[in-house]
Design an enzyme around this catalytic site. Structure first.
Site, PDB file in Angstrom:
ATOM      1  N   ARG A 104       0.855  -1.178   0.000  1.00  0.00           N
ATOM      2  CA  ARG A 104       0.000   0.000   0.000  1.00  0.00           C
ATOM      3  C   ARG A 104       0.895   1.234   0.000  1.00  0.00           C
ATOM      4  O   ARG A 104       1.713   1.401   0.912  1.00  0.00           O
ATOM      5  CB  ARG A 104      -0.863  -0.033   1.267  1.00  0.00           C
ATOM      6  CG  ARG A 104      -1.994   0.930   1.268  1.00  0.00           C
ATOM      7  CD  ARG A 104      -2.880   0.679   2.468  1.00  0.00           C
ATOM      8  NE  ARG A 104      -2.354   1.249   3.687  1.00  0.00           N
ATOM      9  CZ  ARG A 104      -3.111   1.720   4.674  1.00  0.00           C
ATOM     10  NH1 ARG A 104      -4.418   1.673   4.577  1.00  0.00           N
ATOM     11  NH2 ARG A 104      -2.577   2.216   5.756  1.00  0.00           N
ATOM     12  N   THR A 108      -0.671   7.641  -1.136  1.00  0.00           N
ATOM     13  CA  THR A 108      -1.983   7.572  -1.808  1.00  0.00           C
ATOM     14  C   THR A 108      -2.895   6.519  -1.183  1.00  0.00           C
ATOM     15  O   THR A 108      -4.100   6.521  -1.423  1.00  0.00           O
ATOM     16  CB  THR A 108      -1.805   7.189  -3.298  1.00  0.00           C
ATOM     17  OG1 THR A 108      -1.268   5.864  -3.337  1.00  0.00           O
ATOM     18  CG2 THR A 108      -0.864   8.145  -4.021  1.00  0.00           C
ATOM     19  N   ASP A 200       1.024  -1.432  12.478  1.00  0.00           N
ATOM     20  CA  ASP A 200       1.392  -1.974  11.171  1.00  0.00           C
ATOM     21  C   ASP A 200       1.676  -3.468  11.323  1.00  0.00           C
ATOM     22  O   ASP A 200       2.675  -3.866  11.938  1.00  0.00           O
ATOM     23  CB  ASP A 200       2.629  -1.234  10.631  1.00  0.00           C
ATOM     24  CG  ASP A 200       2.943  -1.648   9.204  1.00  0.00           C
ATOM     25  OD1 ASP A 200       3.081  -2.869   8.948  1.00  0.00           O
ATOM     26  OD2 ASP A 200       3.030  -0.781   8.334  1.00  0.00           O
ATOM     27  N   ASP A 203       5.126  -4.813   9.934  1.00  0.00           N
ATOM     28  CA  ASP A 203       6.265  -4.379  10.753  1.00  0.00           C
ATOM     29  C   ASP A 203       6.299  -5.105  12.087  1.00  0.00           C
ATOM     30  O   ASP A 203       7.362  -5.487  12.570  1.00  0.00           O
ATOM     31  CB  ASP A 203       6.195  -2.863  10.996  1.00  0.00           C
ATOM     32  CG  ASP A 203       6.630  -2.070   9.771  1.00  0.00           C
ATOM     33  OD1 ASP A 203       7.235  -2.668   8.855  1.00  0.00           O
ATOM     34  OD2 ASP A 203       6.364  -0.856   9.734  1.00  0.00           O
TER      35      ASP A 203
HETATM   36  C1  PRP Z   1      -1.022  -3.752   5.004  1.00  0.00           C
HETATM   37  C2  PRP Z   1      -1.891  -4.937   5.368  1.00  0.00           C
HETATM   38  C3  PRP Z   1      -2.815  -5.022   4.193  1.00  0.00           C
HETATM   39  C4  PRP Z   1      -3.009  -3.574   3.826  1.00  0.00           C
HETATM   40  C5  PRP Z   1      -4.352  -3.126   4.357  1.00  0.00           C
HETATM   41  O1  PRP Z   1      -0.053  -4.129   4.118  1.00  0.00           O
HETATM   42  O2  PRP Z   1      -1.168  -6.109   5.597  1.00  0.00           O
HETATM   43  O3  PRP Z   1      -2.306  -5.742   3.100  1.00  0.00           O
HETATM   44  O4  PRP Z   1      -1.961  -2.833   4.455  1.00  0.00           O
HETATM   45  O5  PRP Z   1      -4.624  -1.828   3.967  1.00  0.00           O
HETATM   46  P1  PRP Z   1      -5.778  -1.475   2.923  1.00  0.00           P
HETATM   47  O6  PRP Z   1      -6.985  -2.253   3.323  1.00  0.00           O
HETATM   48  O7  PRP Z   1      -5.939   0.014   3.117  1.00  0.00           O
HETATM   49  O8  PRP Z   1      -5.286  -1.803   1.549  1.00  0.00           O
HETATM   50  P2  PRP Z   1       1.152  -3.169   3.636  1.00  0.00           P
HETATM   51  O9  PRP Z   1       0.787  -2.481   2.371  1.00  0.00           O
HETATM   52  O10 PRP Z   1       1.585  -2.299   4.768  1.00  0.00           O
HETATM   53  O11 PRP Z   1       2.263  -4.190   3.231  1.00  0.00           O
HETATM   54  P3  PRP Z   1       3.071  -5.277   4.095  1.00  0.00           P
HETATM   55  O12 PRP Z   1       2.119  -6.395   4.396  1.00  0.00           O
HETATM   56  O13 PRP Z   1       4.155  -5.671   3.144  1.00  0.00           O
HETATM   57  O14 PRP Z   1       3.591  -4.614   5.338  1.00  0.00           O
HETATM   58  N1  URA Z   2      -2.141  -1.797   7.401  1.00  0.00           N
HETATM   59  C1  URA Z   2      -1.716  -2.143   8.631  1.00  0.00           C
HETATM   60  O1  URA Z   2      -0.763  -2.934   8.791  1.00  0.00           O
HETATM   61  N2  URA Z   2      -2.330  -1.598   9.693  1.00  0.00           N
HETATM   62  C2  URA Z   2      -3.364  -0.748   9.578  1.00  0.00           C
HETATM   63  O2  URA Z   2      -3.907  -0.291  10.599  1.00  0.00           O
HETATM   64  C3  URA Z   2      -3.791  -0.391   8.272  1.00  0.00           C
HETATM   65  C4  URA Z   2      -3.154  -0.947   7.196  1.00  0.00           C
END
Ligand code: PRP
Ligand code: URA
Length: 209
Positions: A104, A108, A200, A203
């Site tokens: 994500r 944006t 997150d 993370d």
């Molecule tokens: C996080 C989470 C979802 C997404 C949710 O991933 O694991 O995939 O955000 O947000 P949304 O519903 O607004 O799309 P991230 O993009 O942080 O990637 P990661 O899993 O690699 O940390």
């Molecule tokens: N992705 C995450 O990991 N946490 C949130 O709260 C939203 C998006």
């Protein structure tokens, strides 16, 4: 419209509290996510069909039941979805696993797909898309569109924590997809984070930041 199932089992709720707690470190966070994924797998597999089987107990012949062998595919959204796969495989070890890589954009909030690798027979499988977080819904929405474009017919979505905004997106875009959550939270903050949420997920699972 797809149904939202909030899995209110006391063990799930107890463990989710410690997942949310900011004092929970990476090792314990990972273990708890794994355990909750296993408990959620128990709930999400309630509909699996059974078939009759005759066995011999030490005492007599008996008509019993075994799984009818419905084909399941687990589709974690990278990277955080990976944290839930092993827990689910403990209960459904024969499931195939496909991967959808999405991140994500922090500005944006739009998802970008960077990887996809799926079992060749997704058309015949019941797919469970897995991601700890359903925030704006953009990532899950894109992943589900990608699966449908490749022929997927039966899809369910399983997340730890969902925001009403994300639930609405999935219900509007994919009325055929049921959503399974450990908790439906209040809303998103101005950065698109779920509140109260758990921070997150990627993370916290992998100790990055
Ligand atoms: C996080 C989470 C979802 C997404 C949710 O991933 O694991 O995939 O955000 O947000 P949304 O519903 O607004 O799309 P991230 O993009 O942080 O990637 P990661 O899993 O690699 O940390
Ligand atoms: N992705 C995450 O990991 N946490 C949130 O709260 C939203 C998006």
């Amino acid at each position: 419209m797809g149904k939202v199932h909030v899995l209110n089992h006391p063990l799930i709720q107890h463990k989710l509290t410690y997942i949310r707690d900011k004092h929970t470190g990476t090792k314990e966070f990972r273990e708890l996510v794994d355990e909750v994924a296993m408990l959620m797998a128990f709930e999400i597999t309630r509909n699996l069909p059974l078939q009759e089987k005759t066995i011999e107990t030490p005492v007599m012949e008996s008509q019993t039941q075994v799984l009818a062998g419905k084909k399941i595919g687990l589709i974690p959204i990278l990277r955080a979805g990976l944290g839930m796969v092993d827990g689910m495989l403990k209960l459904i070890p024969a499931a195939r696993v496909g991967h959808v890589g999405l991140y994500r954009d922090p500005e944006t909030l739009k998802p970008h797909e960077y990887y996809i690798k799926l079992p060749s027979d997704i058309k015949e499988r019941e797919l469970i898309v897995i991601d700890p977080m359903l925030a704006t819904g953009g990532s899950a929405n894109d992943a589900i569109h990608s699966l449908k474009k490749r022929g997927a017919k039966q899809i369910r979505l399983m997340c730890l924590v969902g925001a009403p905004e994300g639930v609405e997106v999935i219900q509007n875009e994919h009325p055929d997809v049921d959503i399974f959550l450990a908790a439906l939270d209040e809303k998103l903050d101005e950065h698109g984070y779920i509140i109260p949420g758990l921070g997150d997920a990627g993370d916290r699972l992998y100790g990055t930041k």
